[in-house]
Design a protein around this motif. Structure first.
Motif, PDB file in Angstrom:
ATOM      1  N   ARG A   1       0.730  -1.247  -0.111  1.00 27.86           N
ATOM      2  CA  ARG A   1      -0.029  -0.071   0.136  1.00 27.86           C
ATOM      3  C   ARG A   1       0.918   1.354   0.178  1.00 27.86           C
ATOM      4  NH1 ARG A   1      -2.250   3.068   4.421  1.00 27.86           N
ATOM      5  NH2 ARG A   1      -1.563   1.309   5.819  1.00 27.86           N
ATOM      6  N   LEU A   2       1.877   1.389   0.844  1.00 31.20           N
ATOM      7  CA  LEU A   2       2.704   2.477   0.910  1.00 31.20           C
ATOM      8  C   LEU A   2       3.728   2.758  -0.151  1.00 31.20           C
ATOM      9  CD1 LEU A   2       3.492   2.297   4.914  1.00 31.20           C
ATOM     10  CD2 LEU A   2       1.651   3.980   3.420  1.00 31.20           C
ATOM     11  N   LEU A   3       3.936   1.289  -0.809  1.00 30.46           N
ATOM     12  CA  LEU A   3       4.961   1.580  -2.225  1.00 30.46           C
ATOM     13  C   LEU A   3       4.154   1.720  -3.383  1.00 30.46           C
ATOM     14  CD1 LEU A   3       7.703  -1.281  -1.271  1.00 30.46           C
ATOM     15  CD2 LEU A   3       8.065   1.432  -1.630  1.00 30.46           C
ATOM     16  N   ALA A   4       2.783   1.604  -3.297  1.00 30.14           N
ATOM     17  CA  ALA A   4       2.089   1.620  -4.419  1.00 30.14           C
ATOM     18  C   ALA A   4       2.133   2.824  -5.349  1.00 30.14           C
ATOM     19  CB  ALA A   4       0.581   1.687  -4.259  1.00 30.14           C
ATOM     20  N   PRO A   5       2.305   3.878  -4.952  1.00 30.80           N
ATOM     21  CA  PRO A   5       2.781   5.114  -5.616  1.00 30.80           C
ATOM     22  C   PRO A   5       3.837   4.995  -6.468  1.00 30.80           C
ATOM     23  CG  PRO A   5       1.972   5.963  -3.627  1.00 30.80           C
ATOM     24  CD  PRO A   5       2.180   4.456  -3.506  1.00 30.80           C
ATOM     25  N   GLN A   6       5.122   4.151  -5.678  1.00 27.49           N
ATOM     26  CA  GLN A   6       6.268   4.294  -6.628  1.00 27.49           C
ATOM     27  C   GLN A   6       6.081   3.131  -7.677  1.00 27.49           C
ATOM     28  OE1 GLN A   6      10.009   4.131  -4.508  1.00 27.49           O
ATOM     29  NE2 GLN A   6       8.726   4.309  -2.599  1.00 27.49           N
ATOM     30  N   ILE A   7       5.527   1.951  -7.293  1.00 22.75           N
ATOM     31  CA  ILE A   7       4.990   0.892  -8.254  1.00 22.75           C
ATOM     32  C   ILE A   7       4.146   1.184  -9.502  1.00 22.75           C
ATOM     33  CG2 ILE A   7       4.279  -1.554  -8.563  1.00 22.75           C
ATOM     34  CD1 ILE A   7       4.609  -1.838  -5.464  1.00 22.75           C
TER      35      ILE A   7
ATOM     36  N   ALA B   1      -5.155   0.517  -5.613  1.00 28.76           N
ATOM     37  CA  ALA B   1      -4.330   1.738  -6.087  1.00 28.76           C
ATOM     38  C   ALA B   1      -4.430   2.020  -7.878  1.00 28.76           C
ATOM     39  CB  ALA B   1      -2.879   1.757  -5.793  1.00 28.76           C
ATOM     40  N   VAL B   2      -4.698   0.766  -8.289  1.00 25.34           N
ATOM     41  CA  VAL B   2      -4.943   0.921  -9.894  1.00 25.34           C
ATOM     42  C   VAL B   2      -6.378   1.205 -10.166  1.00 25.34           C
ATOM     43  CG1 VAL B   2      -4.921  -0.310 -12.042  1.00 25.34           C
ATOM     44  CG2 VAL B   2      -2.928  -0.563 -10.433  1.00 25.34           C
ATOM     45  N   ALA B   3      -7.237   0.821  -9.480  1.00 27.17           N
ATOM     46  CA  ALA B   3      -8.686   1.156  -9.549  1.00 27.17           C
ATOM     47  C   ALA B   3      -8.820   2.515  -9.352  1.00 27.17           C
ATOM     48  CB  ALA B   3      -9.404   0.245  -8.787  1.00 27.17           C
ATOM     49  N   LYS B   4      -8.275   3.027  -8.490  1.00 23.55           N
ATOM     50  CA  LYS B   4      -8.303   4.642  -7.844  1.00 23.55           C
ATOM     51  C   LYS B   4      -8.193   5.365  -9.142  1.00 23.55           C
ATOM     52  CE  LYS B   4      -7.460   7.619  -4.184  1.00 23.55           C
ATOM     53  NZ  LYS B   4      -6.755   8.831  -4.979  1.00 23.55           N
ATOM     54  N   GLU B   5      -7.050   5.131  -9.771  1.00 22.73           N
ATOM     55  CA  GLU B   5      -6.636   5.889 -11.066  1.00 22.73           C
ATOM     56  C   GLU B   5      -7.385   5.558 -12.275  1.00 22.73           C
ATOM     57  OE1 GLU B   5      -2.274   6.291 -11.230  1.00 22.73           O
ATOM     58  OE2 GLU B   5      -2.137   7.200  -9.379  1.00 22.73           O
ATOM     59  N   LYS B   6      -7.999   4.450 -12.118  1.00 25.03           N
ATOM     60  CA  LYS B   6      -8.712   4.134 -13.381  1.00 25.03           C
ATOM     61  C   LYS B   6      -7.882   3.870 -14.381  1.00 25.03           C
ATOM     62  CE  LYS B   6     -12.813   6.918 -11.856  1.00 25.03           C
ATOM     63  NZ  LYS B   6     -13.516   8.218 -12.619  1.00 25.03           N
ATOM     64  N   ARG B   7      -6.904   2.848 -14.347  1.00 27.21           N
ATOM     65  CA  ARG B   7      -6.160   2.663 -15.227  1.00 27.21           C
ATOM     66  C   ARG B   7      -6.587   1.390 -16.155  1.00 27.21           C
ATOM     67  NH1 ARG B   7       0.399   3.767 -13.778  1.00 27.21           N
ATOM     68  NH2 ARG B   7      -0.003   5.845 -12.701  1.00 27.21           N
ATOM     69  N   ALA B   8      -7.310   0.685 -15.441  1.00 30.20           N
ATOM     70  CA  ALA B   8      -7.491  -0.777 -16.200  1.00 30.20           C
ATOM     71  C   ALA B   8      -8.991  -1.010 -16.095  1.00 30.20           C
ATOM     72  CB  ALA B   8      -7.021  -1.950 -15.395  1.00 30.20           C
ATOM     73  N   GLU B   9      -9.513  -1.634 -17.266  1.00 35.31           N
ATOM     74  CA  GLU B   9     -11.030  -1.824 -17.266  1.00 35.31           C
ATOM     75  C   GLU B   9     -11.667  -2.883 -16.454  1.00 35.31           C
ATOM     76  OE1 GLU B   9     -12.952   0.064 -19.396  1.00 35.31           O
ATOM     77  OE2 GLU B   9     -11.192   1.184 -20.020  1.00 35.31           O
ATOM     78  N   ASN B  10     -10.639  -3.911 -16.177  1.00 34.35           N
ATOM     79  CA  ASN B  10     -11.173  -5.088 -15.236  1.00 34.35           C
ATOM     80  C   ASN B  10     -10.074  -5.685 -14.613  1.00 34.35           C
ATOM     81  OD1 ASN B  10     -12.969  -5.480 -18.015  1.00 34.35           O
ATOM     82  ND2 ASN B  10     -14.114  -5.912 -16.199  1.00 34.35           N
TER      83      ASN B  10
ATOM     84  N   PRO C   1      -2.053 -10.503 -24.271  1.00 33.39           N
ATOM     85  CA  PRO C   1      -1.504  -9.318 -24.789  1.00 33.39           C
ATOM     86  C   PRO C   1      -2.457  -8.071 -24.492  1.00 33.39           C
ATOM     87  CG  PRO C   1      -0.718 -10.816 -26.185  1.00 33.39           C
ATOM     88  CD  PRO C   1      -1.931 -11.491 -25.467  1.00 33.39           C
ATOM     89  N   GLY C   2      -1.898  -7.014 -23.846  1.00 36.42           N
ATOM     90  CA  GLY C   2      -2.831  -5.981 -23.475  1.00 36.42           C
ATOM     91  C   GLY C   2      -3.145  -5.897 -22.033  1.00 36.42           C
ATOM     92  N   ASP C   3      -2.914  -7.260 -21.132  1.00 37.45           N
ATOM     93  CA  ASP C   3      -3.181  -7.083 -19.786  1.00 37.45           C
ATOM     94  C   ASP C   3      -1.832  -6.788 -19.207  1.00 37.45           C
ATOM     95  OD1 ASP C   3      -5.977  -7.941 -20.249  1.00 37.45           O
ATOM     96  OD2 ASP C   3      -5.176 -10.075 -20.151  1.00 37.45           O
ATOM     97  N   LEU C   4      -1.940  -6.718 -17.701  1.00 36.02           N
ATOM     98  CA  LEU C   4      -0.875  -6.537 -16.843  1.00 36.02           C
ATOM     99  C   LEU C   4      -1.047  -7.528 -15.616  1.00 36.02           C
ATOM    100  CD1 LEU C   4       1.905  -4.770 -16.239  1.00 36.02           C
ATOM    101  CD2 LEU C   4       0.463  -3.227 -14.985  1.00 36.02           C
ATOM    102  N   ILE C   5       0.196  -8.075 -15.780  1.00 37.72           N
ATOM    103  CA  ILE C   5       0.103  -9.104 -14.129  1.00 37.72           C
ATOM    104  C   ILE C   5       1.197  -8.328 -13.104  1.00 37.72           C
ATOM    105  CG2 ILE C   5       0.913 -11.010 -13.256  1.00 37.72           C
ATOM    106  CD1 ILE C   5      -0.005 -12.515 -15.365  1.00 37.72           C
ATOM    107  N   TYR C   6       0.768  -7.994 -12.190  1.00 34.57           N
ATOM    108  CA  TYR C   6       1.355  -7.642 -10.963  1.00 34.57           C
ATOM    109  C   TYR C   6       1.750  -8.659  -9.832  1.00 34.57           C
ATOM    110  CZ  TYR C   6       3.198  -5.722  -6.784  1.00 34.57           C
ATOM    111  OH  TYR C   6       4.064  -5.434  -5.384  1.00 34.57           O
ATOM    112  N   MET C   7       2.947  -9.070  -9.429  1.00 36.06           N
ATOM    113  CA  MET C   7       3.081 -10.342  -8.811  1.00 36.06           C
ATOM    114  C   MET C   7       3.921  -9.819  -7.397  1.00 36.06           C
ATOM    115  SD  MET C   7       3.695 -13.239 -11.381  1.00 36.06           S
ATOM    116  CE  MET C   7       4.376 -12.029 -12.563  1.00 36.06           C
TER     117      MET C   7
END
Length: 307
Positions: free
Chosen positions: A16-22, A46-55, A185-191
């Motif tokens: 959560r605290l590193l999210a802005p950097q990530i 964090a990604v949803a808050k910035e509306k970066r992805a559709e799903n 392709p077009g998706d993103l995975i965060y692990m």
């Protein structure tokens, strides 16, 4: 909702605290975000808050964690009402609030693994840290200094998270490798898998460990499918490195993120800074022209000296 990114409950290892950097290393827009080792889904939120992805696809092999997230997003008021009931009970328990925690933990280990029970155990246990014994039972102790997150304080965050993700999130509790076959392709995975320095397949402190070689080899699936990914995996503190670098043949770029002063070092009278490693796939690295890990590390070190 204010400017802060909401979270449901304290969770050890949360990004959560590193999210802005990530998020600086993520595309501004992409189709779907997959989080195979979600924990409490700090990056998804964090990604949803910035509306970066559709799903969003939220997965963790610890199914009770997924129950919390699913209910928080799809039925937030029901989760808060259930949590409030369990939380309130600790103040009227004949033997006191600590014994109430042990009672809920026993019920949980006997099969009552509801979202509300898991949420209460997380809110009340030491450091919000999930720990399981060799028999598979939750064995973390209660924090004697506090009673857990007040439901009234939690409600605002839960409702905010629900408003961002309801109707956009899918949930599962499967092996992370199954997720790899879903992405396109077009998706993103965060692990954010268990770190090498604290967990492996034999470590009973965690619900599930992860072998380094197994994980490294599995990443080749994503490379073959031309999938963008970002991995939080290992780090360094006070000159000591934790874990091995991911193999060079994966063609990842390693970035060192400043995670702040080590709390353990502070207790020892030191001011060691913790750096957490972030591995970025080749496609992302080329798209946003990422600096090398050494350059980033030197820049962070210089900034610390100036401060």
């Amino acid at each position: 909702m204010n400017g802060k990114t909401p979270h449901i409950v304290q969770y050890q290892g949360s990004k959560r605290l590193l999210a802005p950097q990530i998020l600086q290393y993520m595309p501004r827009k992409f189709n779907r975000l997959f989080e195979p080792f979600s924990g409490m889904a700090a990056i998804t939120i964090a990604v949803a808050k910035e509306k970066r992805a559709e799903n969003y696809y939220v997965n963790d092999i610890n199914e009770p964690i997924i129950r919390i997230l699913k209910k928080a997003i799809n039925s937030p008021n029901e989760l808060i009402d259930g949590y409030t009931k369990v939380w309130d009970e600790q103040f009227s328990h004949p033997a006191g609030h600590l014994e109430h925690f042990y009672l809920i933990r026993e019920r949980f280990n006997c099969g009552e693994q509801t979202a509300e029970h898991m949420l209460y155990l997380l809110a009340r246990c030491v450091k919000g840290s999930v720990r399981y014994g060799k028999n598979g039972n939750f064995n973390q102790s209660p924090d004697k200094r506090r009673h857990g997150t007040n439901p009234k304080n939690m409600k605002e965050n839960v409702l905010a998270i629900s408003s961002m993700l309801k109707g956009k999130a899918n949930f599962s509790a499967c092996d992370y490798r199954e997720i790899f076959y879903m992405v396109k392709p077009g998706d993103l995975i965060y692990m954010d898998p268990p770190y090498q320095g604290v967990s492996d397949v034999r470590d009973s402190r965690y619900f599930s460990g992860l072998g380094f070689e197994e994980f490294s080899e599995s990443i080749t699936i994503l490379n073959k499918k031309n999938i963008d990914y970002i991995i939080s995996y290992d780090g360094k503190c006070g000159g000591k490195e934790y874990g091995n670098d991911l193999p060079k043949n994966l063609n990842c770029t390693k970035i060192l993120l400043n995670a702040g002063t080590s709390s353990q070092a502070t207790l020892l009278g030191k001011k060691d800074t913790t750096f957490e490693a972030l591995y970025v796939s080749e496609g992302i690295a080329k798209a946003i022209k990422i600096k090398s890990a050494q350059a980033v590390y030197e820049q962070m070190t210089l900034m610390e000296c100036v401060v």
